[in-house]
Design a protein around this motif. Structure first.
Motif, PDB file in Angstrom:
ATOM      1  N   ALA A 149      -1.522  14.358   6.885  1.00  0.00           N
ATOM      2  CA  ALA A 149      -1.785  13.091   7.590  1.00  0.00           C
ATOM      3  C   ALA A 149      -3.292  12.925   7.819  1.00  0.00           C
ATOM      4  CB  ALA A 149      -1.036  13.072   8.916  1.00  0.00           C
ATOM      5  N   VAL A 150      -3.948  14.019   8.217  1.00  0.00           N
ATOM      6  CA  VAL A 150      -5.409  13.950   8.437  1.00  0.00           C
ATOM      7  C   VAL A 150      -6.129  13.651   7.119  1.00  0.00           C
ATOM      8  CG1 VAL A 150      -7.436  15.283   9.140  1.00  0.00           C
ATOM      9  CG2 VAL A 150      -5.318  15.485  10.437  1.00  0.00           C
ATOM     10  N   PHE A 151      -5.707  14.329   6.054  1.00  0.00           N
ATOM     11  CA  PHE A 151      -6.354  14.098   4.749  1.00  0.00           C
ATOM     12  C   PHE A 151      -6.137  12.645   4.286  1.00  0.00           C
ATOM     13  CE2 PHE A 151      -5.503  18.838   3.571  1.00  0.00           C
ATOM     14  CZ  PHE A 151      -6.422  19.230   4.525  1.00  0.00           C
ATOM     15  N   GLN A 177       0.834  -1.207   0.000  1.00  0.00           N
ATOM     16  CA  GLN A 177       0.000   0.000   0.000  1.00  0.00           C
ATOM     17  C   GLN A 177       0.870   1.259   0.000  1.00  0.00           C
ATOM     18  OE1 GLN A 177      -3.201   0.203  -0.526  1.00  0.00           O
ATOM     19  NE2 GLN A 177      -3.307  -2.020  -0.655  1.00  0.00           N
ATOM     20  N   PHE A 178       2.045   1.192   0.671  1.00  0.00           N
ATOM     21  CA  PHE A 178       2.977   2.329   0.619  1.00  0.00           C
ATOM     22  C   PHE A 178       3.337   2.622  -0.838  1.00  0.00           C
ATOM     23  CE2 PHE A 178       4.981   1.837   5.122  1.00  0.00           C
ATOM     24  CZ  PHE A 178       4.025   2.692   5.632  1.00  0.00           C
ATOM     25  N   VAL A 179       3.627   1.557  -1.570  1.00  0.00           N
ATOM     26  CA  VAL A 179       4.011   1.722  -2.977  1.00  0.00           C
ATOM     27  C   VAL A 179       2.823   2.232  -3.789  1.00  0.00           C
ATOM     28  CG1 VAL A 179       4.801   0.493  -5.042  1.00  0.00           C
ATOM     29  CG2 VAL A 179       5.801  -0.048  -2.816  1.00  0.00           C
ATOM     30  N   ASP A 180       1.653   1.612  -3.599  1.00  0.00           N
ATOM     31  CA  ASP A 180       0.456   1.996  -4.366  1.00  0.00           C
ATOM     32  C   ASP A 180       0.065   3.446  -4.108  1.00  0.00           C
ATOM     33  OD1 ASP A 180       0.117  -0.309  -5.675  1.00  0.00           O
ATOM     34  OD2 ASP A 180      -1.619  -1.043  -4.568  1.00  0.00           O
ATOM     35  N   ILE A 181       0.027   3.796  -2.827  1.00  0.00           N
ATOM     36  CA  ILE A 181      -0.459   5.135  -2.471  1.00  0.00           C
ATOM     37  C   ILE A 181       0.648   6.173  -2.639  1.00  0.00           C
ATOM     38  CG2 ILE A 181      -1.362   6.565  -0.577  1.00  0.00           C
ATOM     39  CD1 ILE A 181      -2.679   3.992   0.524  1.00  0.00           C
ATOM     40  N   VAL A 223      -5.274   2.190   5.709  1.00  0.00           N
ATOM     41  CA  VAL A 223      -5.356   3.361   6.589  1.00  0.00           C
ATOM     42  C   VAL A 223      -3.948   3.772   7.051  1.00  0.00           C
ATOM     43  CG1 VAL A 223      -6.232   4.190   8.810  1.00  0.00           C
ATOM     44  CG2 VAL A 223      -7.719   2.860   7.317  1.00  0.00           C
ATOM     45  N   ILE A 224      -3.130   2.777   7.400  1.00  0.00           N
ATOM     46  CA  ILE A 224      -1.749   3.082   7.818  1.00  0.00           C
ATOM     47  C   ILE A 224      -1.002   3.777   6.670  1.00  0.00           C
ATOM     48  CG2 ILE A 224       0.488   2.048   8.415  1.00  0.00           C
ATOM     49  CD1 ILE A 224      -1.106  -0.209   9.827  1.00  0.00           C
ATOM     50  N   ALA A 225      -1.078   3.163   5.482  1.00  0.00           N
ATOM     51  CA  ALA A 225      -0.323   3.701   4.341  1.00  0.00           C
ATOM     52  C   ALA A 225      -0.851   5.079   3.940  1.00  0.00           C
ATOM     53  CB  ALA A 225      -0.404   2.734   3.169  1.00  0.00           C
ATOM     54  N   GLY A 226      -2.162   5.261   3.938  1.00  0.00           N
ATOM     55  CA  GLY A 226      -2.745   6.558   3.564  1.00  0.00           C
ATOM     56  C   GLY A 226      -2.305   7.654   4.518  1.00  0.00           C
ATOM     57  N   THR A 227      -2.340   7.346   5.816  1.00  0.00           N
ATOM     58  CA  THR A 227      -2.013   8.360   6.830  1.00  0.00           C
ATOM     59  C   THR A 227      -0.525   8.705   6.806  1.00  0.00           C
ATOM     60  OG1 THR A 227      -3.755   7.372   8.163  1.00  0.00           O
ATOM     61  CG2 THR A 227      -2.322   8.925   9.283  1.00  0.00           C
ATOM     62  N   LEU A 228       0.321   7.719   6.538  1.00  0.00           N
ATOM     63  CA  LEU A 228       1.762   7.984   6.571  1.00  0.00           C
ATOM     64  C   LEU A 228       2.322   8.500   5.242  1.00  0.00           C
ATOM     65  CD1 LEU A 228       3.109   4.960   8.685  1.00  0.00           C
ATOM     66  CD2 LEU A 228       2.556   7.273   9.438  1.00  0.00           C
ATOM     67  N   MET A 229       1.720   8.088   4.136  1.00  0.00           N
ATOM     68  CA  MET A 229       2.304   8.447   2.843  1.00  0.00           C
ATOM     69  C   MET A 229       1.907   9.831   2.349  1.00  0.00           C
ATOM     70  SD  MET A 229       4.448   6.267   2.227  1.00  0.00           S
ATOM     71  CE  MET A 229       5.071   6.937   0.711  1.00  0.00           C
ATOM     72  N   LEU A 230       0.747  10.312   2.714  1.00  0.00           N
ATOM     73  CA  LEU A 230       0.344  11.630   2.204  1.00  0.00           C
ATOM     74  C   LEU A 230       1.276  12.744   2.709  1.00  0.00           C
ATOM     75  CD1 LEU A 230      -1.655  12.480   0.105  1.00  0.00           C
ATOM     76  CD2 LEU A 230      -3.179  13.250   1.885  1.00  0.00           C
ATOM     77  N   PRO A 231       1.707  12.727   3.980  1.00  0.00           N
ATOM     78  CA  PRO A 231       2.690  13.737   4.397  1.00  0.00           C
ATOM     79  C   PRO A 231       3.984  13.682   3.559  1.00  0.00           C
ATOM     80  CG  PRO A 231       1.725  12.725   6.323  1.00  0.00           C
ATOM     81  CD  PRO A 231       1.217  11.962   5.153  1.00  0.00           C
TER      82      PRO A 231
END
Lengths: 265, 283
Positions: B231-233, B72-76, B173-181
């Motif tokens: 991170a919130v987004f 998910q880190f890679v995808d997102i 959820v983990i990947a989304g919250t960490l990768m957007l920043p």
């Protein structure tokens, strides 16, 4: 507990389930002895799939009791539910294979992710099961999208038996298959179940399939079991609903009830 | 008038009286409609709250699936880089052009560097990256999980003793919250670089003074606030994508609707939460 009761693997008592005003199950009573195969027949929308999902814990029944090996499975906590689920194997109507995983990974999924087995060991078991359902070992490295419907059903069966479950559920195992492939799947089900000594609950409206895989047959109609007996007695059930259903007649009590319901609506 | 005609007329009149609604009926009907809508709204809010609680709980409880989280880190993260990079680059370039033409009217062209860096770090990079990721990743999550729901793959997970929340929702959820920043940090750099390019090669600024102005005006809170927003987004986008996919209706139409709801709801939530976070950081 008496010996007869101890011999019952799965028992449903007065299971009810409604979705809003739609009463799907109106008090289902069923029992399956250990090592026996029960096929539940019934038309579309009579509550077969909902009943199966209640037993699997995917839907919570509104009322009633579901006993597995004499132990209540309704309303148990997630740990207990997990322990109960380990006894189950399930073949879904559309096979429900995971698109992003290779075939062997699909078959070994429950072993690796559910039971924490080593990948190499799980792969060996997966290949054995793939061969047991009549597929070549090389199929294991393909993806589900590369297989035909019949082959996907076989893989679904391999996945259902991969962990040697005590109870196997079959949801419309022959739907969407040609008659020859349907018979092949029926034979595989009979063979695999015999090898494992598992108890099975199947739902279908394919009478050829029901006759082939069942020890006992039950008919569900309007959310209730209207007939239950050995498969040999299916043709002499003395039940008009069963007679109309198994002979596929357009006229009979099912059609009349349906007309009355439409008029009332 | 014959008796028959008289009777028929009387029956018709009675029926009309019976079928006609009084003003009170209309008021009651309206109240019922409003009540049903409010109940529906509460049901949705309740459903989302329970879903978010389950999702967050399973983020912290074992077993964890590191391979899935990495994927998910890679995808997102990795696959969103071109979209976020292009958006930030052109936004920075346009911002430099627009602020130059605006400030030239007041002889304040020197403020271009400050406007570009503050706008990008505080607002534009997080919000635009959030919206782009909502379109790309939120839609894809809803479609993927929705298809899994329709084809009974989620039920299959449960029957194989695997919790769908742990296997499908928590990694996203983990990947989304960490990768957007991370994406926003890269977007900050690329956006400021876009403004720099236009300012130097198109508007004739001196590279040294532009960079020093940029460096002097920016404060830690400008960057940190943008990263917290991101991170919130990221959390909102992944939760909305997963929620709508998980509760997708049947068939292609159900999955299509889930995808639309995921993108629309996460975009609206991004805009609302952006206002609230800006209020917290800068009021």
């Amino acid at each position: 507990m008496s010996e007869a009761e101890q011999n019952i693997k799965l028992r449903l008592c007065g299971v009810k389930k409604s979705f809003g005003s739609n009463k799907v199950l109106q008090g289902v009573d069923l029992e399956i002895p250990k090592g026996k195969s029960l096929v539940v027949i019934g038309g579309s929308g009579t509550g077969k799939s909902v009943m199966l999902k209640c037993v699997l814990g995917l839907i919570q029944p509104d009322e009633g009791s579901i006993l597995i090996d004499g132990q209540e499975s309704v309303g148990v906590d997630s740990k207990e539910r997990d322990r109960i689920m380990r006894k189950f194997g399930m073949l879904f109507q559309g096979a429900a294979l995971f698109d992003s995983l290779k075939i062997w990974e699909n078959v070994a999924f429950g072993l690796i992710q559910g039971r924490g087995m080593d990948r190499e060991e799980a792969r060996k078991i997966a290949i054995e099961k793939i061969q047991a359902v009549g597929l070549r070992a090389s199929v294991g490295d393909l993806f589900p999208a590369e297989l035909s419907g019949g082959m996907q059903k076989r893989v679904g069966l391999a996945r259902a038996i991969a962990a040697n479950p005590e109870i196997i559920f079959f949801d419309e195992p022959t739907t969407g298959l040609d008659p020859i492939m349907a018979d092949v799947i029926n034979d595989l089900i009979v063979d695999c179940v015999k090898d494992l000594g598992a108890t099975t609950l199947s739902i279908t409206h394919d009478m050829a399939s029901a006759r082939k895989i069942a020890d006992n047959v039950a008919m569900i109609y309007q959310g209730r079991i209207v007939w239950h007996g050995p498969v040999e007695e299916l043709d002499h059930s003395g039940n008009d609903y069963v007679d109309q259903f198994i002979h596929g007649r357009a006229d009979g009590p099912i059609t009349e009830d349906s007309k009355l319901m439409h008029e009332a609506a | 008038m014959t008796d028959d005609t008289h009777n028929t007329t009387t029956e018709l009149t009675d029926n009309l009286v019976k079928n006609s609604k009084s003003a009170i009926d209309y008021v009651l009907d309206s109240c019922e409609a409003i009540g049903v809508t409010i109940m529906h709204l509460f049901r949705i809010i309740g459903g989302i709250s329970i879903f978010v609680f389950n999702a967050v709980t399973h983020v912290f409880l074992p077993p964890f699936y590191p391979r899935l989280i990495l994927r998910q880190f890679v995808d997102i993260g990795y696959y969103s880089l071109p979209v976020v990079g292009m958006t930030a680059l052109f936004t920075g370039m346009v911002l430099a052009l627009q602020s130059y033409t605006g400030f030239a009217r007041f002889n304040a062209e020197s403020a271009v560097a400050s406007v570009v860096v503050l706008s990008i770090t505080r607002e534009l990079a997080p919000v635009l990256a959030g919206l782009m990721v909502a379109g790309r990743v939120g839609a894809s999550m809803a479609a993927e999980i929705g298809t899994m729901r329709v084809t009974e793959q989620i039920d299959a997970l449960s029957t194989l003793s695997v919790n769908p929340f742990k296997y499908l929702i928590a990694p996203r959820v983990i990947a989304g919250t960490l990768m957007l920043p991370v994406l926003v940090l890269i977007g900050d750099i690329v956006g400021v670089f876009g403004g720099y390019l236009v300012s130097i090669y198109n508007l004739g600024f001196s590279p040294g003074s532009y960079l020093s102005q940029t460096w002097n005006i920016i404060e830690r809170v400008d960057v940190v606030s943008g990263l917290v927003k991101a991170a919130v987004f990221g959390f909102l986008v992944s939760v909305m994508g997963c929620y709508h996919g998980f509760n997708s209706g049947r068939g292609a139409q159900g999955v299509g609707a889930a995808t639309t709801y995921a993108v629309v709801s996460s975009s609206i939530l991004i805009l609302i939460s952006n206002y609230l976070l800006t209020q917290v950081f800068f009021s």
